[in-house]
Enzyme design. Structure first.
Site, short mmCIF file in Angstrom:
data_model
loop_
_atom_site.label_atom_id
_atom_site.label_comp_id
_atom_site.label_asym_id
_atom_site.label_seq_id
_atom_site.Cartn_x
_atom_site.Cartn_y
_atom_site.Cartn_z
N LYS A 1 7.01 -20.97 9.45
CA LYS A 1 6.78 -23.18 8.96
C LYS A 1 7.74 -23.57 7.68
CE LYS A 1 3.74 -23.96 5.68
NZ LYS A 1 2.90 -23.71 4.94
N ASP B 1 3.29 -18.30 7.17
CA ASP B 1 3.21 -20.00 6.41
C ASP B 1 3.36 -20.50 5.29
OD1 ASP B 1 1.80 -21.64 7.05
OD2 ASP B 1 0.31 -21.95 6.32
#
Length: 247
Positions: free
Chosen positions: A198, A158
């Site tokens: 991400k 992330d």
């Protein structure tokens, strides 16, 4: 200190948004460290990513919301049937409780969660934390020492760059982080493993997607509901690592 009216206005907008953010409220209510955990929860529920006993690497883990959820799934996820069996038992009540406890212990022995970040995080049950840049050889050595020859079931990232305000520059930095996480996955991910990362949209993510498709059987674009509507972030959910190509 002088604070401009524009700064005060921006601060008020940010505070108001936080107060109205349902995911922020849910994170506080459920004692998660970040609202972003609900992005992972949504994807886990959709793809059934995390299971008891998994080996999971969390890149860019701070402040630890994703690692909290991962730990719960890897170590403490006992099925409803097991819970029900321990509550409806009569004479064997103590035996059933021992079975559940044994299964928890087995999960803790088999499962492994490793979180990595440049920033420190507060301890999380079951999570091994490495502070540093995972692209550095010394950090990768620490990671391999913790793995002890095992391969990861899942690598999640992330990570986001320090934003400069220049979208194209931030996009390029974001893709660099994705490339680094993929390179790490090529070293430690087991066959049929999963990879989630991400990125910030900006154009070159399509080239990165092609490299992912060479390595995984399925590559899907996702934008979880918890991602802010105006955000340019997206996720590539990759399933079925082929493990038959050179990094």
């Amino acid at each position: 200190m002088f604070i401009s009216g524009r700064s005060l206005s921006s601060s008020k907008i940010w505070i108001t948004r936080q107060m109205r953010d349902k995911y922020k409220k849910k994170a506080v209510a459920h004692n998660y460290r970040s609202r972003s955990v609900y992005k992972l929860i949504e994807l886990d529920q959709k793809y059934k990513l995390l299971n008891p006993g998994n080996v999971v690497i969390d890149c860019g883990a701070a402040p630890g919301g994703w690692s909290q959820y991962i730990s719960q799934k890897v170590f403490l996820d006992i099925t409803k049937e097991e819970k029900n069996s321990s509550t409806i038992a009569d004479d064997n009540d103590g035996d059933d409780n021992l079975i559940v406890a044994d299964r928890k212990e087995e999960q803790e022995q088999k499962g492994l969660v490793i979180a990595i970040d440049l920033l420190s995080i507060l301890p999380i049950h079951g999570v091994n934390f490495i502070q540093g840049d995972f692209t550095h050889a010394s950090i990768q050595k620490k990671l391999q020492d913790l793995l002890k020859g095992r391969k990861a079931d899942i690598v999640v990232s992330d990570m986001a760059p320090n934003f400069s305000g220049q979208h194209l520059a931030d996009h390029v930095k974001s893709m660099d982080l994705c490339e680094a996480a993929l390179s790490l996955s090529d070293q430690i991910l087991k066959s049929e493993g999963s990879f989630l990362c991400k990125f910030l949209m900006g154009g070159t993510e399509e080239e990165f997607k092609k490299r992912l498709q060479e390595r995984f059987k399925q590559v899907r674009y996702e934008k979880p509901d918890a991602s802010r509507p105006k955000s340019t972030e997206g996720y590539y959910m990759c399933l079925g690592y082929k493990n038959n190509i050179e990094p």
